[in-house]
Each structure stands twice: as structure tokens, then as C-alpha cells.
Design a protein around this motif. Structure first.
Motif, mmCIF file in Angstrom:
data_model
loop_
_atom_site.group_PDB
_atom_site.id
_atom_site.type_symbol
_atom_site.label_atom_id
_atom_site.label_comp_id
_atom_site.label_asym_id
_atom_site.label_seq_id
_atom_site.Cartn_x
_atom_site.Cartn_y
_atom_site.Cartn_z
ATOM 1 N N THR A 1 35.255 135.033 -154.430
ATOM 2 C CA THR A 1 34.256 135.085 -153.367
ATOM 3 C C THR A 1 34.824 134.625 -152.035
ATOM 4 O O THR A 1 35.842 133.935 -151.990
ATOM 5 C CB THR A 1 33.032 134.211 -153.739
ATOM 6 O OG1 THR A 1 32.032 134.333 -152.733
ATOM 7 C CG2 THR A 1 33.409 132.750 -153.895
ATOM 8 N N GLN A 2 34.135 135.024 -150.952
ATOM 9 C CA GLN A 2 34.419 134.504 -149.619
ATOM 10 C C GLN A 2 33.243 133.669 -149.139
ATOM 11 O O GLN A 2 33.208 133.248 -148.007
ATOM 12 C CB GLN A 2 34.639 135.652 -148.625
ATOM 13 C CG GLN A 2 35.935 136.366 -148.788
ATOM 14 C CD GLN A 2 36.099 137.441 -147.728
ATOM 15 O OE1 GLN A 2 35.208 138.212 -147.450
ATOM 16 N NE2 GLN A 2 37.270 137.473 -147.126
ATOM 17 N N ASP A 3 32.287 133.441 -150.004
ATOM 18 C CA ASP A 3 31.021 132.809 -149.655
ATOM 19 C C ASP A 3 31.003 131.362 -150.159
ATOM 20 O O ASP A 3 31.041 131.113 -151.360
ATOM 21 C CB ASP A 3 29.885 133.627 -150.287
ATOM 22 C CG ASP A 3 28.512 133.129 -149.949
ATOM 23 O OD1 ASP A 3 28.298 131.899 -149.890
ATOM 24 O OD2 ASP A 3 27.620 133.977 -149.755
ATOM 25 N N ASP A 4 30.934 130.402 -149.227
ATOM 26 C CA ASP A 4 30.925 128.978 -149.602
ATOM 27 C C ASP A 4 29.742 128.625 -150.499
ATOM 28 O O ASP A 4 29.893 127.895 -151.480
ATOM 29 C CB ASP A 4 30.884 128.091 -148.353
ATOM 30 C CG ASP A 4 32.184 128.120 -147.575
ATOM 31 O OD1 ASP A 4 33.247 128.262 -148.196
ATOM 32 O OD2 ASP A 4 32.135 128.001 -146.338
ATOM 33 N N VAL B 1 36.920 145.141 -151.784
ATOM 34 C CA VAL B 1 36.918 145.286 -150.329
ATOM 35 C C VAL B 1 37.958 144.357 -149.717
ATOM 36 O O VAL B 1 38.168 143.249 -150.201
ATOM 37 C CB VAL B 1 35.520 145.004 -149.729
ATOM 38 C CG1 VAL B 1 35.086 143.574 -149.996
ATOM 39 C CG2 VAL B 1 35.479 145.285 -148.240
ATOM 40 N N LEU B 2 38.620 144.847 -148.684
ATOM 41 C CA LEU B 2 39.526 144.024 -147.886
ATOM 42 C C LEU B 2 38.894 143.863 -146.515
ATOM 43 O O LEU B 2 38.445 144.836 -145.918
ATOM 44 C CB LEU B 2 40.891 144.701 -147.721
ATOM 45 C CG LEU B 2 41.664 145.041 -148.985
ATOM 46 C CD1 LEU B 2 42.940 145.796 -148.617
ATOM 47 C CD2 LEU B 2 42.001 143.793 -149.770
ATOM 48 N N ILE C 1 37.788 147.547 -145.601
ATOM 49 C CA ILE C 1 38.435 148.638 -146.316
ATOM 50 C C ILE C 1 37.969 148.553 -147.767
ATOM 51 O O ILE C 1 38.293 147.596 -148.467
ATOM 52 C CB ILE C 1 39.967 148.549 -146.227
ATOM 53 C CG1 ILE C 1 40.404 148.546 -144.760
ATOM 54 C CG2 ILE C 1 40.622 149.679 -147.016
ATOM 55 C CD1 ILE C 1 41.868 148.242 -144.546
ATOM 56 N N TYR C 2 37.181 149.530 -148.187
ATOM 57 C CA TYR C 2 36.597 149.523 -149.520
ATOM 58 C C TYR C 2 37.415 150.385 -150.473
ATOM 59 O O TYR C 2 37.732 151.528 -150.182
ATOM 60 C CB TYR C 2 35.164 150.068 -149.491
ATOM 61 C CG TYR C 2 34.211 149.208 -148.721
ATOM 62 C CD1 TYR C 2 33.524 148.184 -149.356
ATOM 63 C CD2 TYR C 2 34.001 149.407 -147.364
ATOM 64 C CE1 TYR C 2 32.650 147.376 -148.655
ATOM 65 C CE2 TYR C 2 33.120 148.602 -146.650
ATOM 66 C CZ TYR C 2 32.456 147.590 -147.305
ATOM 67 O OH TYR C 2 31.591 146.799 -146.605
ATOM 68 N N GLY C 3 37.746 149.825 -151.620
ATOM 69 C CA GLY C 3 38.354 150.591 -152.700
ATOM 70 C C GLY C 3 37.290 150.977 -153.710
ATOM 71 O O GLY C 3 37.441 151.923 -154.468
ATOM 72 N N ILE D 1 39.818 155.715 -149.992
ATOM 73 C CA ILE D 1 39.266 154.433 -149.580
ATOM 74 C C ILE D 1 38.212 154.724 -148.523
ATOM 75 O O ILE D 1 38.162 155.813 -147.958
ATOM 76 C CB ILE D 1 40.340 153.473 -149.014
ATOM 77 C CG1 ILE D 1 41.064 154.099 -147.819
ATOM 78 C CG2 ILE D 1 41.312 153.047 -150.100
ATOM 79 C CD1 ILE D 1 42.014 153.158 -147.116
ATOM 80 N N LYS D 2 37.358 153.741 -148.282
ATOM 81 C CA LYS D 2 36.313 153.867 -147.262
ATOM 82 C C LYS D 2 36.558 152.763 -146.239
ATOM 83 O O LYS D 2 36.683 151.594 -146.604
ATOM 84 C CB LYS D 2 34.951 153.702 -147.923
ATOM 85 C CG LYS D 2 33.778 153.782 -146.997
ATOM 86 C CD LYS D 2 32.500 153.631 -147.821
ATOM 87 C CE LYS D 2 31.289 153.559 -146.961
ATOM 88 N NZ LYS D 2 30.071 153.334 -147.770
ATOM 89 N N ILE D 3 36.649 153.150 -144.971
ATOM 90 C CA ILE D 3 36.894 152.178 -143.905
ATOM 91 C C ILE D 3 35.664 152.109 -143.011
ATOM 92 O O ILE D 3 35.181 153.132 -142.538
ATOM 93 C CB ILE D 3 38.130 152.550 -143.065
ATOM 94 C CG1 ILE D 3 39.377 152.627 -143.942
ATOM 95 C CG2 ILE D 3 38.333 151.551 -141.929
ATOM 96 C CD1 ILE D 3 40.620 153.140 -143.237
#
Length: 139
Positions: A35-38, A88-89, A100-102, A117-119
Motif C-alpha cells: 500500500t501507499q496509504d498510511d 499501478v506505478l 501507469i496501469y498494468g 498499459i494504461k497511462i
């Protein structure tokens, strides 16, 4: 052997956490939440679910040296593989921010076979430059 599997849940941290706990219990497996969510990380840790926090690193830290003569095909494949593995990146270079979605809702079999990929970004110049770099790679 480590594997990954998509699980569905209702919207929200609590619903996702419940889906993870149910999956862990029903499959009798250990789960690693990325995750990137605290807030989500704190909830997961409180429920004794191992978590890995992904932080956005400055480009200068990722690329401490300048690379020359790097094969763009290898870089494109690397970006694709990372996008698929992580879903996702998030890219942030100066004022340019992009996702950037894989993996995305509605990704079709053809998208997988063509390694699409979807940008997403609000910066039209980034899209234009990305197309100029990526389109020559399309067979």
C-alpha cells in the motif's frame, strides 16, 4: 511458493480489510498487503497483516547515475512488468504526475496479449512525448 491473487471487496478500507482477513482465513495463507496509504497500513498492522509500504522515491534517488546506451525496449518491458506486478506505478517528475496501469477494470484478453498499459495524466505534453517514445516499439 509466493503467488498473487485478485480478491474483490466492497468500497472502503474496512471492507477491503475484511475481504483480506476472510481470504487469509479461508485459504489458510499468509497475506502481504502492499500500500501507499498510511491509514490502510495502520489498520492492516493492527489486524496482524504483514504490510509493505511503497513510497514514491525521487527520480534522483532511483537513478543515482546517468545511464547511456540503455536499450529502450528493455526499459519499456521493465515498466510493463512493474505495472502488472504492482497494478499501478505512480510517476512524479517535477510538475508532471502520471499513473501507469498494468491492471485496470475492464482490461481485456487482447490488452494482456498485446501487453498494453494504461497511462493517466493531466499533462498533455507528457502523453505526446510518451506516444513518441512508445509507438516505435509497437510491432
Amino acid at each position: 511458493m509466493p503467488t498473487s491473487q485478485e480478491i474483490k471487496s466492497d468500497i472502503g478500507d474496512q471492507a477491503l480489510m475484511q475481504a483480506i482477513l476472510d481470504f487469509q482465513r479461508n485459504k489458510n495463507v499468509d497475506v502481504l498487503a502492499i500500500t501507499q496509504d498510511d491509514t490502510f497500513q495502520n489498520i492492516a498492522v493492527a489486524k496482524e497483516i504483514e504490510t509493505q509500504r511503497l513510497d514514491i522515491l525521487p527520480v534522483s534517488e532511483v537513478f543515482k547515475e546517468r545511464y547511456r546506451n540503455v536499450d529502450w525496449n528493455n526499459i519499456a518491458r521493465f515498466i510493463y512488468v512493474l505495472a502488472v506486478i504492482f497494478g499501478v506505478l505512480k510517476v512524479s517528475i517535477g510538475s508532471v504526475k502520471a499513473s501507469i496501469y498494468g491492471v485496470w477494470a475492464g482490461k481485456k484478453k487482447d490488452d494482456w496479449e498485446r501487453e498494453n498499459i494504461k497511462i493517466e495524466t493531466d499533462n498533455p505534453k507528457f502523453i505526446k512525448k510518451a506516444r513518441l517514445m512508445i509507438e516505435p516499439l509497437i510491432i
